[in-house]
Scaffold this active site. Structure first.
Site, mmCIF file in Angstrom:
data_model
loop_
_atom_site.group_PDB
_atom_site.id
_atom_site.type_symbol
_atom_site.label_atom_id
_atom_site.label_comp_id
_atom_site.label_asym_id
_atom_site.label_seq_id
_atom_site.Cartn_x
_atom_site.Cartn_y
_atom_site.Cartn_z
ATOM 1 N N LYS A 55 0.558 -0.844 -0.290
ATOM 2 C CA LYS A 55 -0.132 0.060 0.366
ATOM 3 C C LYS A 55 1.000 0.973 -0.031
ATOM 4 O O LYS A 55 0.135 2.192 -0.965
ATOM 5 C CB LYS A 55 -1.050 0.037 1.196
ATOM 6 C CG LYS A 55 -2.143 -1.286 1.502
ATOM 7 C CD LYS A 55 -3.152 -0.789 2.995
ATOM 8 C CE LYS A 55 -2.305 -1.245 3.770
ATOM 9 N NZ LYS A 55 -1.556 -2.314 4.424
ATOM 10 N N ARG A 63 -9.659 0.785 9.272
ATOM 11 C CA ARG A 63 -9.359 -0.149 9.176
ATOM 12 C C ARG A 63 -10.116 -0.544 9.956
ATOM 13 O O ARG A 63 -10.119 -2.203 10.142
ATOM 14 C CB ARG A 63 -7.501 0.029 10.459
ATOM 15 C CG ARG A 63 -6.550 -1.466 9.368
ATOM 16 C CD ARG A 63 -5.723 -0.257 10.690
ATOM 17 N NE ARG A 63 -4.435 -1.216 10.285
ATOM 18 C CZ ARG A 63 -3.218 -1.089 9.876
ATOM 19 N NH1 ARG A 63 -3.421 0.728 9.197
ATOM 20 N NH2 ARG A 63 -2.783 -1.736 9.216
ATOM 21 N N ARG A 82 12.190 -7.911 4.078
ATOM 22 C CA ARG A 82 11.912 -5.373 3.708
ATOM 23 C C ARG A 82 13.074 -5.097 5.135
ATOM 24 O O ARG A 82 13.211 -4.694 4.482
ATOM 25 C CB ARG A 82 10.271 -4.963 3.754
ATOM 26 C CG ARG A 82 10.474 -3.478 3.888
ATOM 27 C CD ARG A 82 8.465 -2.958 3.806
ATOM 28 N NE ARG A 82 7.898 -3.261 5.202
ATOM 29 C CZ ARG A 82 6.762 -3.283 5.695
ATOM 30 N NH1 ARG A 82 6.153 -2.908 4.252
ATOM 31 N NH2 ARG A 82 6.356 -2.885 6.600
ATOM 32 N N ARG A 109 11.478 -1.121 11.284
ATOM 33 C CA ARG A 109 9.815 -0.320 12.313
ATOM 34 C C ARG A 109 10.015 -1.395 13.500
ATOM 35 O O ARG A 109 9.944 -2.530 13.260
ATOM 36 C CB ARG A 109 8.719 -1.220 11.780
ATOM 37 C CG ARG A 109 8.885 0.657 10.404
ATOM 38 C CD ARG A 109 7.400 -0.005 9.382
ATOM 39 N NE ARG A 109 6.053 -0.398 10.100
ATOM 40 C CZ ARG A 109 5.226 -1.277 9.612
ATOM 41 N NH1 ARG A 109 5.286 -0.079 8.257
ATOM 42 N NH2 ARG A 109 3.795 -1.017 9.720
ATOM 43 N N ARG A 112 0.166 -8.353 13.610
ATOM 44 C CA ARG A 112 -0.736 -6.918 12.650
ATOM 45 C C ARG A 112 -1.998 -8.094 11.488
ATOM 46 O O ARG A 112 -2.865 -7.666 11.214
ATOM 47 C CB ARG A 112 0.485 -7.193 12.018
ATOM 48 C CG ARG A 112 0.686 -5.432 12.900
ATOM 49 C CD ARG A 112 1.734 -5.519 12.404
ATOM 50 N NE ARG A 112 1.723 -4.630 10.961
ATOM 51 C CZ ARG A 112 3.523 -4.488 10.737
ATOM 52 N NH1 ARG A 112 4.908 -5.057 11.013
ATOM 53 N NH2 ARG A 112 3.295 -4.071 9.285
HETATM 54 P P1 ADP Z 1 1.209 -2.119 8.211
HETATM 55 O O1 ADP Z 1 -0.224 -1.757 7.025
HETATM 56 O O2 ADP Z 1 2.037 -2.724 7.580
HETATM 57 O O3 ADP Z 1 0.266 -2.626 9.450
HETATM 58 P P2 ADP Z 1 0.700 0.557 8.696
HETATM 59 O O4 ADP Z 1 2.156 1.567 8.728
HETATM 60 O O5 ADP Z 1 0.180 1.063 8.450
HETATM 61 O O6 ADP Z 1 1.807 -0.650 8.457
HETATM 62 O O7 ADP Z 1 0.173 0.833 10.597
HETATM 63 C C1 ADP Z 1 1.058 0.166 11.553
HETATM 64 C C2 ADP Z 1 0.361 0.244 12.629
HETATM 65 O O8 ADP Z 1 -0.163 1.699 13.059
HETATM 66 C C3 ADP Z 1 -0.901 -0.444 13.271
HETATM 67 O O9 ADP Z 1 -0.020 -1.847 13.458
HETATM 68 C C4 ADP Z 1 -2.224 -0.229 13.997
HETATM 69 O O10 ADP Z 1 -0.833 -0.523 15.125
HETATM 70 C C5 ADP Z 1 -1.241 1.622 13.589
HETATM 71 N N1 ADP Z 1 -2.973 1.744 12.576
HETATM 72 C C6 ADP Z 1 -2.674 2.456 11.643
HETATM 73 N N2 ADP Z 1 -3.356 2.793 10.874
HETATM 74 C C7 ADP Z 1 -4.753 2.108 11.729
HETATM 75 C C8 ADP Z 1 -5.788 2.364 12.192
HETATM 76 N N3 ADP Z 1 -6.699 3.156 11.325
HETATM 77 N N4 ADP Z 1 -6.415 1.745 13.395
HETATM 78 C C9 ADP Z 1 -6.265 2.091 14.029
HETATM 79 N N5 ADP Z 1 -4.057 1.711 14.765
HETATM 80 C C10 ADP Z 1 -3.806 1.587 13.152
#
Ligand code: ADP
Length: 245
Positions: A13, A88, A127, A139, A150
Site C-alpha cells: 500500500k 481499518r 523488507r 520498524r 498485525r
Molecule cells: P501495515 O499496514 O504494514 O501494518 P501501517 O503503517 O499502516 O502498517 O500501520 C502500522 C500500525 O499503526 C498498525 O499495526 C496499528 O497499530 C497502527 N494503525 C495504523 N492505522 C490504524 C488505524 N486506522 N486504526 C488503528 N490503528 C492503526
C-alpha cells in the site's frame, strides 16, 4: 480524487500510494505514519501509541479518528487524497462515511491490493532485513510476533471492509502479487477509466470519452481485476470497453 488503499500489511500500500501521489499530485495520507509521529512524542499518549503499535495491535479509534480528521481538513487534501491504513475497521469506515457525507464528498475508489496471507510474512521479513542491511531504520513492529498480530488484526477487523465497500460499488481489486510496476499500471488504469472528474465517464458517446481512452466506452462496472482486464480487452466495436491510447 479520493482513494482508499486496502490490503494486509506487506501488500504494498505504501509503495503504491507514493506512486499515486507522484503521478496525480494528491497527498498520501498514511495513518501508520501519522501514528508513528504521535508515538515519537514523549507524552503519555505518545508512549501508549508506541507500545500498541510495537505489539501489532490497532490503536484505539478516537486517536486515529482525530488524526485523520485533522489531516483531511488541511488544504492540500481538499480536492483529493490517497488514504493508506484507514479505515481499518467497520466502525472506522462508518465514521469516515459520516465525515465525508458531512463534507458533501465521496470516495471515488477503494482499491484492494489482494495478497495471500502465506506470502506476507516472508515479504515483511525480507523488507526488514533489507532495511537493516542498507543501514535504514527497521520498524519496531516488523518482527515475527507483532507481524502475526498485525495479520490477524487484518483478517479479523479489516478484511470485512472488502464486502462493505463492494456493496457500495466502490471496490476494485488488484492482484498485489504481480510485479510492482504492473500493480501501479492497473491502479492508474482504474483511476483513469473511472475518473469521476470526467463528465459522463460511462457514456457511449464519443464526445465524452474518459481521459486516456481512444475508443468508446459503455456502461459496465468492473469490480475485480479479472473483470477489469476483460473490459480492457473487449472489442470497442461491440459497444463496450475502453481502449487505452
Ligand atoms: P501495515 O499496514 O504494514 O501494518 P501501517 O503503517 O499502516 O502498517 O500501520 C502500522 C500500525 O499503526 C498498525 O499495526 C496499528 O497499530 C497502527 N494503525 C495504523 N492505522 C490504524 C488505524 N486506522 N486504526 C488503528 N490503528 C492503526
Amino acid at each position: 480524487m479520493r482513494i482508499v488503499l486496502l490490503g494486509p500489511p506487506g501488500a504494498g500500500k505504501g509503495t503504491q500510494a507514493k506512486r499515486i501521489t507522484d503521478a496525480y499530485n494528491i497527498p498520501h495520507l498514511s495513518t501508520g505514519d501519522m501514528l508513528r509521529a504521535a508515538a515519537s512524542a514523549e507524552t503519555n499518549i505518545g508512549k501508549k501509541v508506541k507500545e500498541t503499535m510495537a505489539s501489532g495491535k490497532l490503536v484505539p479509534d478516537p486517536l486515529v479518528r482525530a488524526a485523520v480528521i485533522e489531516r483531511i481538513a488541511q488544504s492540500d487534501a481538499r480536492h483529493g487524497f490517497v488514504l493508506d491504513g484507514f479505515p481499518r475497521t467497520i466502525s472506522q469506515a462508518v465514521t469516515f462515511d459520516d465525515l465525508l457525507h458531512t463534507e458533501g464528498v465521496e470516495l471515488d475508489h477503494v482499491i484492494e491490493l489482494h495478497v495471500d496471507e502465506e506470502v506476507l510474512l516472508d515479504r515483511i521479513v525480507t523488507r526488514a532485513r533489507e532495511a537493516a542491511q542498507a543501514g535504514g531504520a527497521v520498524r519496531t513492529d516488523d518482527n515475527h510476533e507483532a507481524l502475526k498480530v498485525r495479520i490477524d488484526a487484518y483478517r479479523e477487523q479489516t478484511a470485512p471492509l472488502i464486502d462493505y465497500y463492494r456493496s457500495r460499488n466502490v471496490l476494485k481489486s488488484v492482484d498485489g502479487l504481480q510485479p510492482v510496476d504492473s500493480v501501479t499500471e492497473q491502479i492508474f488504469q482504474i483511476m483513469e477509466l473511472f475518473d469521476s472528474s470526467v463528465p459522463n465517464t460511462r457514456s457511449t458517446n464519443a464526445s465524452t470519452l474518459p481521459r486516456g481512452c481512444s475508443k468508446r466506452w459503455s456502461q459496465t462496472s468492473a469490480t475485480s481485476a479479472q473483470q477489469f482486464s476483460s473490459i480492457m480487452q473487449a472489442e470497442p466495436g461491440r459497444g463496450y470497453g475502453c481502449v487505452l491510447r
